[in-house]
Design a protein around this motif. Structure first.
Motif, mmCIF file in Angstrom:
data_model
loop_
_atom_site.group_PDB
_atom_site.id
_atom_site.type_symbol
_atom_site.label_atom_id
_atom_site.label_comp_id
_atom_site.label_asym_id
_atom_site.label_seq_id
_atom_site.Cartn_x
_atom_site.Cartn_y
_atom_site.Cartn_z
ATOM 1 N N TYR A 391 0.820 -0.804 -0.156
ATOM 2 C CA TYR A 391 0.197 -0.126 0.092
ATOM 3 C C TYR A 391 1.042 1.215 0.018
ATOM 4 C CZ TYR A 391 -5.252 0.365 0.314
ATOM 5 O OH TYR A 391 -5.940 1.473 -0.486
ATOM 6 N N HIS A 392 2.315 1.001 0.073
ATOM 7 C CA HIS A 392 2.977 2.260 -0.152
ATOM 8 C C HIS A 392 2.537 3.146 -1.169
ATOM 9 C CE1 HIS A 392 4.951 2.600 3.208
ATOM 10 N NE2 HIS A 392 5.555 1.488 3.717
ATOM 11 N N ARG A 393 3.027 4.072 -1.877
ATOM 12 C CA ARG A 393 2.741 4.793 -3.138
ATOM 13 C C ARG A 393 3.779 4.911 -3.807
ATOM 14 N NH1 ARG A 393 -1.791 4.059 -2.383
ATOM 15 N NH2 ARG A 393 -3.721 5.133 -1.784
ATOM 16 N N LEU A 394 4.595 4.772 -4.663
ATOM 17 C CA LEU A 394 5.714 4.309 -5.894
ATOM 18 C C LEU A 394 5.655 5.640 -7.067
ATOM 19 C CD1 LEU A 394 8.277 2.091 -5.361
ATOM 20 C CD2 LEU A 394 7.214 2.651 -8.329
ATOM 21 N N ARG A 395 6.530 6.312 -7.508
ATOM 22 C CA ARG A 395 6.546 7.271 -8.597
ATOM 23 C C ARG A 395 7.591 6.120 -9.509
ATOM 24 N NH1 ARG A 395 10.365 10.755 -9.751
ATOM 25 N NH2 ARG A 395 10.530 11.147 -6.641
ATOM 26 N N LEU A 396 6.906 6.058 -10.757
ATOM 27 C CA LEU A 396 8.246 4.831 -12.134
ATOM 28 C C LEU A 396 9.013 6.503 -12.016
ATOM 29 C CD1 LEU A 396 5.727 2.465 -12.921
ATOM 30 C CD2 LEU A 396 7.897 2.070 -12.004
ATOM 31 N N ARG A 397 9.965 5.957 -12.245
ATOM 32 C CA ARG A 397 11.164 6.862 -12.857
ATOM 33 C C ARG A 397 10.648 6.594 -14.816
ATOM 34 N NH1 ARG A 397 16.680 6.537 -12.330
ATOM 35 N NH2 ARG A 397 16.589 4.311 -11.858
ATOM 36 N N VAL A 425 10.072 -0.572 -13.284
ATOM 37 C CA VAL A 425 9.503 -2.182 -13.806
ATOM 38 C C VAL A 425 10.783 -2.455 -13.496
ATOM 39 C CG1 VAL A 425 8.477 -3.120 -15.389
ATOM 40 C CG2 VAL A 425 7.614 -0.969 -14.812
ATOM 41 N N ALA A 426 10.623 -4.118 -12.971
ATOM 42 C CA ALA A 426 11.823 -4.797 -12.965
ATOM 43 C C ALA A 426 12.310 -5.165 -14.072
ATOM 44 C CB ALA A 426 11.125 -5.818 -11.548
ATOM 45 N N ALA A 427 13.058 -6.227 -14.266
ATOM 46 C CA ALA A 427 12.852 -6.936 -15.751
ATOM 47 C C ALA A 427 12.700 -7.733 -16.079
ATOM 48 C CB ALA A 427 14.899 -6.701 -15.647
ATOM 49 N N SER A 428 12.058 -8.469 -15.226
ATOM 50 C CA SER A 428 10.984 -9.192 -15.388
ATOM 51 C C SER A 428 10.192 -9.699 -14.392
ATOM 52 C CB SER A 428 12.090 -10.800 -16.098
ATOM 53 O OG SER A 428 12.791 -11.614 -14.520
ATOM 54 N N GLU A 429 9.060 -9.989 -14.844
ATOM 55 C CA GLU A 429 8.411 -11.581 -13.965
ATOM 56 C C GLU A 429 8.781 -12.230 -12.929
ATOM 57 O OE1 GLU A 429 4.044 -11.019 -13.872
ATOM 58 O OE2 GLU A 429 3.947 -9.312 -15.712
#
Length: 439
Positions: A391-397, A425-429
């Motif tokens: 539930y933390h908010r995060l800003r995607l670069r 976003v991480a490199a892969s799921e």
């Protein structure tokens, strides 16, 4: 037609929010157009009565709607409408109290002279159209209503009635509707969610942990989140289910603490001690290391001494909550607490509220910082905004327009002083988001 213009105003809790969303969707399926209150021929107000202040806001909202330029009809439903219908009906002959939220659409059609064809929501609306109406990346699914507890500060059990649960097949229908709409997260909600006791196959009684497993096995919804659970209803079985499915269940629990002092809890009529609550938090963290714990806490409850408040403050620090919703006690007429001696002076409640909110900000920042360098799944809700499972908010670069309304693994790289995280976003799921240890 102008007569089919309607607006829905929500007041109050998370459950009200989910109910208002459902009412909005049902109105659209019946042929209504959702508009701003100024343009509406009819305004539906889902009311709240959790405090005296909430009831005052309800009356204000009804008066405000009545004063709109189009002189709309007003349908009042919800807790305040159930408790005090006369209070609202006397405001105007254009106010109609509807005690049953499932009958709001029929009442709206009747008032405006429209015909409801009776189609069910699932059959009448394209799921993607519904997603556009609700405008969210997560849907609340109400699975339970009512409460059998008798907390001394609370009137909700009178307004909502006894506990009752939505049958399992109906819950699955709602989740599958969200799935067809491409919604990445469903939030299970209820007035007393942990008391869920629905009927499943063969008339079997299904409890909340079993409901969660059934949803996971019979739908492909990417992420399931539990809203608010009373501490005494969080069993080891439920924690084990959450731990077994870190790829599908958000690592988050909202637990209404109300006070970190056992003496205050006893006056509140809460059926646990501070020590028992702390033990639950320890058990949750042992099973789900990345879990974020959230709470409600009331300051200034009748009889709360300086020592009891200090004990509550210290307890919250010891637990280390990721989120805290801090409320100053407000006497609710009709409850036992409102008639108690030793009511705390307003200025003291205000000071205690400031101190508890300052601690809440400190703890939220500490929890956010503990997640830097980890990977966590999140739902993309804006061009660069993500709500993580915690539930933390995060800003995607760099933004992520193409990922809007999807669930992705996020590498958490840093945190602002405000507590907002940032990352990519991480490199892969294949990233092992479930193995992150935080807190």
């Amino acid at each position: 037609m102008a007569d089919s213009l309607v607006s829905v105003v929500n007041l109050g809790c998370r459950v009200n929010r989910v109910e208002s969303d459902r009412i909005s969707a049902e109105l659209v399926s019946a042929g209504f157009t959702l508009v701003d209150p100024d343009e509406a021929s009819l305004v539906v107000i889902n009311t709240c009565a959790v405090t005296g202040e909430a009831e005052a806001k309800t009356r204000k909202a009804v008066r405000h709607a009545l004063g709109r330029a189009r002189r709309p009809w007003v349908i009042a439903c919800g807790c305040a409408a159930n408790l005090h219908p006369d209070m609202l009906e006397t405001l105007s002959d254009r106010v109609v109290v509807e005690p049953s939220k499932v009958d709001v659409v029929a009442r709206a059609c009747s008032l405006l002279g429209l015909v409801n064809d009776g189609d069910s929501l699932d059959d009448a609306v394209d799921p993607h159209d519904l997603a556009r109406v609700l405008g969210r990346s997560r849907w609340g699914v109400k699975v339970q209503d009512g409460c059998n507890n008798r907390c001394t500060y609370c009137i909700v059990w009178k307004a909502r009635g006894p506990e009752r649960s939505v049958p399992v097949p109906a819950v699955l229908d709602q989740v599958r509707l969200a799935e067809r709409a491409g919604v990445p997260e469903v939030v299970l909600t209820g007035v007393n969610l942990g008391a869920y006791d629905g009927i499943g196959a063969g008339d079997a009684h299904v409890e909340i942990d079993e409901l969660v497993e059934t949803i996971l096995h019979k739908t492909a919804i990417p992420q399931l989140r539990l809203s608010s659970l009373e501490p005494m209803d969080v069993t080891d079985r439920l924690l084990d289910v959450m731990a077994a499915h870190p790829d599908r269940i958000a690592p988050f629990l909202h637990l209404p603490l109300q006070s970190g002092c056992s003496a205050t809890l006893a006056r509140m009529g809460r059926p646990y001690t501070a020590e028992e609550f702390h033990d639950l938090c320890l058990r949750a963290r042992r099973r789900i290391p990345a879990i974020a714990l959230s709470c409600d806490v009331i300051v200034g409850f009748p009889g709360e001494t300086d020592a009891e408040f200090s004990e509550s403050l210290a307890f919250c620090r010891k637990v280390g909550f990721a989120r805290m919703h801090v409320f100053r006690y407000s006497p609710r007429p009709g409850t036992a607490a409102a008639a108690m001696d030793d009511q705390v002076p307003p200025e003291l409640k205000e000071a205690r509220g400031r101190a508890m909110r300052a601690l809440a900000r400190e703890l939220a920042l500490a929890d956010a910082r503990s997640r830097v360098g980890t990977v966590e799944f999140g739902v993309v809700e804006g061009a660069s905004q993500v709500t993580l499972g915690s539930y933390h908010r995060l800003r995607l670069r760099g933004g992520a327009d193409a990922l809007l309304a999807t669930r992705v693994p996020v590498a958490i790289e840093g945190v602002e002083d405000s507590g907002e995280l940032w990352g990519t976003v991480a490199a892969s799921e294949g990233a092992e988001a479930s193995e992150v240890a935080c807190g």
